[in-house]
Design a protein around this motif. Structure first.
Motif, mmCIF file in Angstrom:
data_model
loop_
_atom_site.group_PDB
_atom_site.id
_atom_site.type_symbol
_atom_site.label_atom_id
_atom_site.label_comp_id
_atom_site.label_asym_id
_atom_site.label_seq_id
_atom_site.Cartn_x
_atom_site.Cartn_y
_atom_site.Cartn_z
ATOM 1 N N THR A 116 -26.705 -61.587 19.265
ATOM 2 C CA THR A 116 -26.356 -61.558 17.844
ATOM 3 C C THR A 116 -26.844 -62.855 17.240
ATOM 4 O OG1 THR A 116 -24.516 -61.428 16.251
ATOM 5 C CG2 THR A 116 -24.029 -62.483 18.352
ATOM 6 N N PHE A 117 -26.739 -62.950 15.916
ATOM 7 C CA PHE A 117 -27.016 -64.226 15.268
ATOM 8 C C PHE A 117 -25.880 -65.177 15.643
ATOM 9 C CE2 PHE A 117 -26.861 -66.941 11.350
ATOM 10 C CZ PHE A 117 -28.006 -67.646 11.650
ATOM 11 N N TYR A 131 -33.040 -61.663 18.348
ATOM 12 C CA TYR A 131 -33.194 -63.107 18.288
ATOM 13 C C TYR A 131 -33.777 -63.522 19.627
ATOM 14 C CZ TYR A 131 -30.325 -62.419 14.214
ATOM 15 O OH TYR A 131 -29.876 -61.972 13.004
ATOM 16 N N LYS A 185 -30.863 -59.573 3.436
ATOM 17 C CA LYS A 185 -30.052 -58.474 3.979
ATOM 18 C C LYS A 185 -30.252 -57.191 3.156
ATOM 19 C CE LYS A 185 -27.671 -60.549 7.314
ATOM 20 N NZ LYS A 185 -28.532 -61.574 7.926
ATOM 21 N N SER A 245 -22.695 -57.640 9.124
ATOM 22 C CA SER A 245 -23.647 -58.437 8.331
ATOM 23 C C SER A 245 -25.013 -57.786 8.199
ATOM 24 C CB SER A 245 -23.838 -59.809 8.977
ATOM 25 O OG SER A 245 -22.639 -60.526 8.921
ATOM 26 N N GLN A 246 -25.358 -56.912 9.161
ATOM 27 C CA GLN A 246 -26.675 -56.267 9.120
ATOM 28 C C GLN A 246 -26.546 -54.779 8.814
ATOM 29 O OE1 GLN A 246 -28.954 -57.174 12.655
ATOM 30 N NE2 GLN A 246 -28.567 -59.352 12.507
ATOM 31 N N ASP A 249 -18.524 -57.178 12.725
ATOM 32 C CA ASP A 249 -19.566 -57.987 12.110
ATOM 33 C C ASP A 249 -20.609 -57.016 11.563
ATOM 34 O OD1 ASP A 249 -21.608 -59.592 11.291
ATOM 35 O OD2 ASP A 249 -21.530 -60.953 13.013
ATOM 36 N N SER A 295 -20.511 -67.019 2.338
ATOM 37 C CA SER A 295 -21.575 -66.582 3.258
ATOM 38 C C SER A 295 -20.962 -65.625 4.281
ATOM 39 C CB SER A 295 -22.169 -67.784 4.008
ATOM 40 O OG SER A 295 -21.203 -68.335 4.890
ATOM 41 N N GLY A 296 -21.818 -65.017 5.065
ATOM 42 C CA GLY A 296 -21.334 -64.162 6.151
ATOM 43 C C GLY A 296 -20.630 -64.987 7.217
ATOM 44 N N THR A 297 -21.129 -66.191 7.434
ATOM 45 C CA THR A 297 -20.515 -67.077 8.426
ATOM 46 C C THR A 297 -19.077 -67.403 8.008
ATOM 47 O OG1 THR A 297 -22.713 -68.019 8.779
ATOM 48 C CG2 THR A 297 -20.839 -69.264 9.661
ATOM 49 N N ALA A 342 -23.996 -67.096 14.235
ATOM 50 C CA ALA A 342 -22.808 -67.206 13.381
ATOM 51 C C ALA A 342 -21.607 -66.467 13.965
ATOM 52 C CB ALA A 342 -23.117 -66.664 11.987
ATOM 53 N N THR A 343 -21.844 -65.358 14.638
ATOM 54 C CA THR A 343 -20.727 -64.586 15.203
ATOM 55 C C THR A 343 -19.937 -65.472 16.174
ATOM 56 O OG1 THR A 343 -22.300 -62.735 15.213
ATOM 57 C CG2 THR A 343 -20.141 -62.329 16.200
ATOM 58 N N SER A 379 -22.551 -60.308 5.375
ATOM 59 C CA SER A 379 -23.396 -61.367 4.829
ATOM 60 C C SER A 379 -24.224 -60.762 3.706
ATOM 61 C CB SER A 379 -24.340 -61.876 5.925
ATOM 62 O OG SER A 379 -25.428 -62.587 5.340
ATOM 63 N N LEU A 412 -16.722 -64.414 8.558
ATOM 64 C CA LEU A 412 -16.245 -64.296 9.946
ATOM 65 C C LEU A 412 -15.199 -65.366 10.264
ATOM 66 C CD1 LEU A 412 -19.722 -63.634 11.566
ATOM 67 C CD2 LEU A 412 -17.741 -62.114 11.812
HETATM 68 C C1 PLP Z 1 -24.937 -60.447 12.755
HETATM 69 C C2 PLP Z 1 -24.770 -61.570 11.772
HETATM 70 N N1 PLP Z 1 -23.601 -62.219 11.704
HETATM 71 C C3 PLP Z 1 -23.405 -63.215 10.833
HETATM 72 C C4 PLP Z 1 -24.398 -63.634 9.969
HETATM 73 C C5 PLP Z 1 -24.151 -64.815 9.092
HETATM 74 O O1 PLP Z 1 -24.322 -64.575 7.742
HETATM 75 P P1 PLP Z 1 -24.747 -65.732 6.730
HETATM 76 O O2 PLP Z 1 -26.168 -66.092 7.022
HETATM 77 O O3 PLP Z 1 -24.580 -65.095 5.380
HETATM 78 O O4 PLP Z 1 -23.832 -66.872 6.912
HETATM 79 C C6 PLP Z 1 -25.619 -62.964 9.976
HETATM 80 C C7 PLP Z 1 -26.675 -63.314 9.012
HETATM 81 O O5 PLP Z 1 -27.664 -63.892 9.245
HETATM 82 C C8 PLP Z 1 -25.837 -61.921 10.912
HETATM 83 O O6 PLP Z 1 -27.000 -61.285 10.990
#
Ligand code: PLP
Length: 368
Positions: free
Chosen positions: A85-86, A311, A186, A159-160, A157, A59-61, A88-89, A181, A64
């Motif tokens: 940010t989301f 968000y 996406k 991811s977007q 990051d 995953s993107g998480t 996860a960062t 991600s 990172l």
């Molecule tokens: C900016 C950002 N970072 C990290 C993530 C995490 O990615 P994932 O949902 O694949 O774990 C996302 C995705 O939603 C994201 O938009």
């Protein structure tokens, strides 16, 4: 006219046969966890980003988190990022034991404000994570030069921002490494969870590959404590099919964004997104800003037009980070923009009549 926020089926239909063929190959070779389809996609994605390596993860998480572990960050270290940010960062920073430190954003791109970055650096700072929010890259030149001056790692990051560019350089290729991600919605989305770390540094790539596979390079010989964060073979195969279409899909998003902007820019009370001339924005999200966004979103939903908010609460005000004791007012630009964001329907297959319809409804609703 119904306008969904996202229509994954519209993207799937024209590539259905190719996807079926790719999935069949994975099944025939039973290459389910990592394996040749992931390796093939890694090669293609590294070439797309202009990096030497790409390592597929779950995953993107995880991208990172493993990236920060590969840089050997941990307790006592600080990592600078943005509050809008989301989560996860920030989670990735916390999950490796380091402390997230936030820097406010620019009011036009909603990305890290480089003029506020240096003041946040302390003796404990080890890395910075610029987030390329909504598909537009952060102002990388000043961020990189401040980071180099203070010997900080730069983790993008992205991811977007698959395929976004800054002065001709592709997202993920400018820092020490870039994290992606492939969540289904996406710009480049898998058919499940997936992510990747791209880099041109062989040592970082080697460590990420070890970390994602229980710390092993040779089966059952564990050089470090790792995790199970491999990409599925099925996701690698799907992503290889979809990567070929990504440039055209990004262009379609850019066309849709241009149409939206032409139709919305003169409406009182609506702020359209800005794209800096040195950037190529890939519009993962097309977010306008309006003063009373909840009413607008509800009224549009009543007309079968479905929007999102990316968000609603900045990270420093999330309950999960309440122990940091950061208060409202600490990051005024981020707090202000997130209170006004409305993400309009955006996907490559969005039709111009749908964009017209959304813009007409917004014009009518804003006039009341
Ligand atoms: C900016 C950002 N970072 C990290 C993530 C995490 O990615 P994932 O949902 O694949 O774990 C996302 C995705 O939603 C994201 O938009």
């Amino acid at each position: 006219m119904k306008v969904p926020f996202l229509d994954l089926k519209a993207q799937y239909e024209p590539i259905r046969a190719e996807i079926a063929e790719a999935l069949q190959q994975v099944l025939d070779r039973t290459a389910f966890a990592g394996g040749p389809f992931v390796a093939q996609f890694e090669k293609e994605f590294a070439a797309f980003c202009g990096t030497q390596f790409a390592a597929g993860v779950g995953s993107g998480t995880e991208a990172l988190w493993l990236a920060l572990l590969a840089l050997e960050l941990g307790p006592g270290d600080e990592v600078i990022t943005v509050p809008d940010t989301f989560i996860a960062t920030a989670e990735a920073i916390s999950y490796c034991g380091a402390k997230p430190v936030f820097v406010d954003v620019e009011p036009l791109t909603f990305n890290m404000d480089p003029s506020k970055f240096e003041a946040a650096i302390t003796k404990k700072t080890k890395a910075v994570i610029p987030v390329h929010l909504f598909g537009q890259m952060a102002d990388m030149d000043p961020i990189l030069s401040i980071a180099r001056k203070h010997k900080l790692f730069v983790v993008e990051d992205a991811s977007q921002a698959h395929g976004a560019e800054y002065k001709g350089k592709v997202a993920g290729s400018m820092g020490d490494l870039g994290c992606f991600s492939f969540y289904p919605g996406k710009n480049l989305g898998a058919y499940g969870e997936a992510g990747a770390v791209v880099t041109s540094n062989p040592e970082i790539d080697r460590k990420v590959r070890m970390l994602r596979d229980h710390g092993q390079e040779k089966k059952y010989y564990h050089g470090m404590i790792g995790w199970n964060a491999r990409m599925d073979g099925i996701q690698g195969a799907v992503l290889s099919v979809k990567l070929k279409y990504l440039p055209a899909w990004n262009e379609a998003r850019r066309r849709n964004a241009k149409l939206y902007s032409e139709k919305l820019e003169k409406i009182d009370g609506v702020k359209i997104p800005s794209e800096f001339s040195h950037n190529k924005h890939v519009y993962h999200i097309y977010a306008i800003r309006v003063p009373d966004r909840d009413s607008l979103i509800a009224a549009l939903a009543g007309k079968d037009i479905h929007c999102g908010i990316h968000y609603p609460i900045p990270i420093h005000l999330q309950e999960a980070y309440s122990s940091m004791e950061l208060r409202k007012g600490e990051f005024p630009v981020a707090e202000n923009v997130v209170s006004e964001f409305v993400s309009l329907p955006m996907f490559p297959e969005l039709r111009s009549e749908q964009i017209d319809h959304v813009a007409t409804e917004i014009r009518m609703l804003m006039a009341h």
